[in-house]
Write an enzyme that holds these catalytic residues in place. Structure first.
Site, short mmCIF file in Angstrom:
data_model
loop_
_atom_site.label_atom_id
_atom_site.label_comp_id
_atom_site.label_asym_id
_atom_site.label_seq_id
_atom_site.Cartn_x
_atom_site.Cartn_y
_atom_site.Cartn_z
N SER A 7 0.84 -1.20 0.00
CA SER A 7 0.00 0.00 0.00
C SER A 7 0.87 1.25 0.00
O SER A 7 1.57 1.53 0.98
CB SER A 7 -0.91 0.00 1.23
OG SER A 7 -1.50 1.28 1.35
N HIS A 32 -1.10 -1.46 -4.28
CA HIS A 32 -2.41 -1.17 -3.69
C HIS A 32 -2.54 0.35 -3.53
O HIS A 32 -1.74 0.99 -2.84
CB HIS A 32 -2.52 -1.88 -2.35
CG HIS A 32 -3.87 -1.79 -1.71
ND1 HIS A 32 -4.93 -2.59 -2.08
CD2 HIS A 32 -4.33 -1.00 -0.72
CE1 HIS A 32 -5.99 -2.29 -1.34
NE2 HIS A 32 -5.64 -1.31 -0.51
N ASP A 34 -4.89 3.34 -2.28
CA ASP A 34 -6.02 3.64 -1.40
C ASP A 34 -6.63 4.99 -1.74
O ASP A 34 -6.04 6.03 -1.45
CB ASP A 34 -5.55 3.64 0.05
CG ASP A 34 -5.32 2.24 0.56
OD1 ASP A 34 -6.24 1.41 0.45
OD2 ASP A 34 -4.21 1.97 1.06
N MET A 36 -9.38 7.72 -1.12
CA MET A 36 -10.31 8.15 -0.04
C MET A 36 -10.87 9.53 -0.36
O MET A 36 -10.16 10.40 -0.86
CB MET A 36 -9.56 8.22 1.29
CG MET A 36 -8.86 6.93 1.66
SD MET A 36 -8.18 7.01 3.34
CE MET A 36 -7.19 5.52 3.38
N HIS A 65 -8.34 0.60 -4.49
CA HIS A 65 -9.33 0.34 -3.44
C HIS A 65 -10.10 1.65 -3.23
O HIS A 65 -9.57 2.59 -2.64
CB HIS A 65 -8.56 -0.10 -2.18
CG HIS A 65 -9.39 -0.22 -0.95
ND1 HIS A 65 -8.84 -0.32 0.32
CD2 HIS A 65 -10.73 -0.27 -0.77
CE1 HIS A 65 -9.81 -0.42 1.21
NE2 HIS A 65 -10.96 -0.37 0.58
N MET A 67 -12.42 3.93 -1.54
CA MET A 67 -13.16 4.23 -0.31
C MET A 67 -13.86 5.56 -0.53
O MET A 67 -13.54 6.58 0.07
CB MET A 67 -12.17 4.30 0.87
CG MET A 67 -11.68 2.92 1.30
SD MET A 67 -10.17 3.00 2.29
CE MET A 67 -8.95 3.05 1.00
N MET A 136 -11.81 -6.11 4.92
CA MET A 136 -11.12 -5.09 5.73
C MET A 136 -10.86 -5.67 7.12
O MET A 136 -11.79 -6.14 7.78
CB MET A 136 -11.96 -3.83 5.86
CG MET A 136 -12.06 -2.97 4.61
SD MET A 136 -10.49 -2.51 3.84
CE MET A 136 -9.66 -1.62 5.16
N ASP A 174 -6.83 -6.48 4.22
CA ASP A 174 -6.25 -5.12 4.27
C ASP A 174 -6.45 -4.49 5.64
O ASP A 174 -7.59 -4.30 6.09
CB ASP A 174 -6.97 -4.30 3.18
CG ASP A 174 -6.44 -2.88 3.05
OD1 ASP A 174 -5.46 -2.53 3.71
OD2 ASP A 174 -7.03 -2.12 2.25
#
Ligand code: DX5
Ligand code: ZN
Length: 238
Positions: A7, A32, A34, A36, A65, A67, A136, A174
């Site tokens: 990540s 990965h 992330d 957000m 990913h 979010m 998660m 994760d």
């Protein structure tokens, strides 16, 4: 085969290309990313421009990913930026089947994510259409949180369902995955292992990745990693 999805949230953004290269030399095979939005999770990170910037500096697959709320409106942008895998949270998708199909229609591998409080049963109907399920093991939003132990049973549950339904989706995990927690999730059935703070550490990243994978592969019964010939470089002084 177990894989390390490192990540970049925990990396030094000012030297992102170098950070990715170092984690890759340590054996990481998935990046990965992330994403957000400050709404679904209480933090803001990056979006398609980051994926676009990374695309030319690595051949590794980019695992995004999301979010974010209303992910459907960004699927095309992630595809155009060069994402290979996109996962969306069950909790934000009013029409989960449609969101996953949209990812597939844009030529990417679709994943569904469940928060720690979401029952595994909530995604049973979409399991036949996903490439991976992301479990998660912390509440999403921040790196460096403590692993929630119930995640092990949740992964086991999912692996049982996969068997019963005759499917072959991958199980990604994760949050709080580190040298001391990775064996338990691998033994439960996870094979895409996200780790950020356990990997990125100034001067130690390559060795951290290598050691992490050694523990993970042993837990998976995959034996020792094949020597790449690169071990004599950055890790020589260890
Ligand atoms: C948390 C993110 C994770 C995070 C993991 O919301 O989804 O991918 O980077 O960080 P660590 O490995 O530090 O728990
Ligand atoms: Zn993540």
């Amino acid at each position: 085969m177990v894989e390390l999805a490192f990540s970049i949230l925990a990396s030094d953004f000012a030297h992102l290309a170098d950070e990715v290269g170092t984690a890759e030399r340590g054996g990481g095979t998935i990046i990965h990313v992330d994403v957000m939005d400050g709404h679904f999770v209480p933090n803001i990170t990056f979006g398609p421009p980051m994926v676009k910037a990374l695309r030319p500096v690595t051949k590794l697959p980019l695992d995004c990913h999301l979010m974010i709320e209303d992910p459907d409106t960004f699927i095309q942008a992630f595809a155009e930026a060069g994402a290979d895998m996109v996962s969306v949270h069950q909790e934000v998708c009013r029409h989960l089947n449609r969101s996953l199909q949209l990812i597939v229609d844009h030529g990417m591998l679709a994943g569904v994510v469940i928060n720690p409080a979401t029952p595994v049963e909530a995604i049973v109907e979409v399991l036949p259409m996903v490439h991976h399920v992301l479990v998660m093991s912390v509440n999403p939003g921040f790196g460096g949180q403590r692993f929630l132990p119930r995640s092990v049973e949740r992964i086991r549950h999912l692996a049982r369902l996969r068997e019963e339904m005759g499917l072959n989706f991958r199980i990604e995990v994760d949050g709080g995955i580190a040298h001391d927690t990775v064996a338990s999730v691998v033994e439960a059935g996870a094979d895409m292992l996200v780790a950020g703070s356990a990997i990125f550490q100034k001067g130690r990243t390559e060795a951290n990745a290598r050691e992490f994978l050694k523990v993970a592969r042993a837990a998976a019964g995959e034996g020792h990693p094949v020597a790449t010939g690169q071990e004599t470089g950055a890790t020589a002084g260890l």
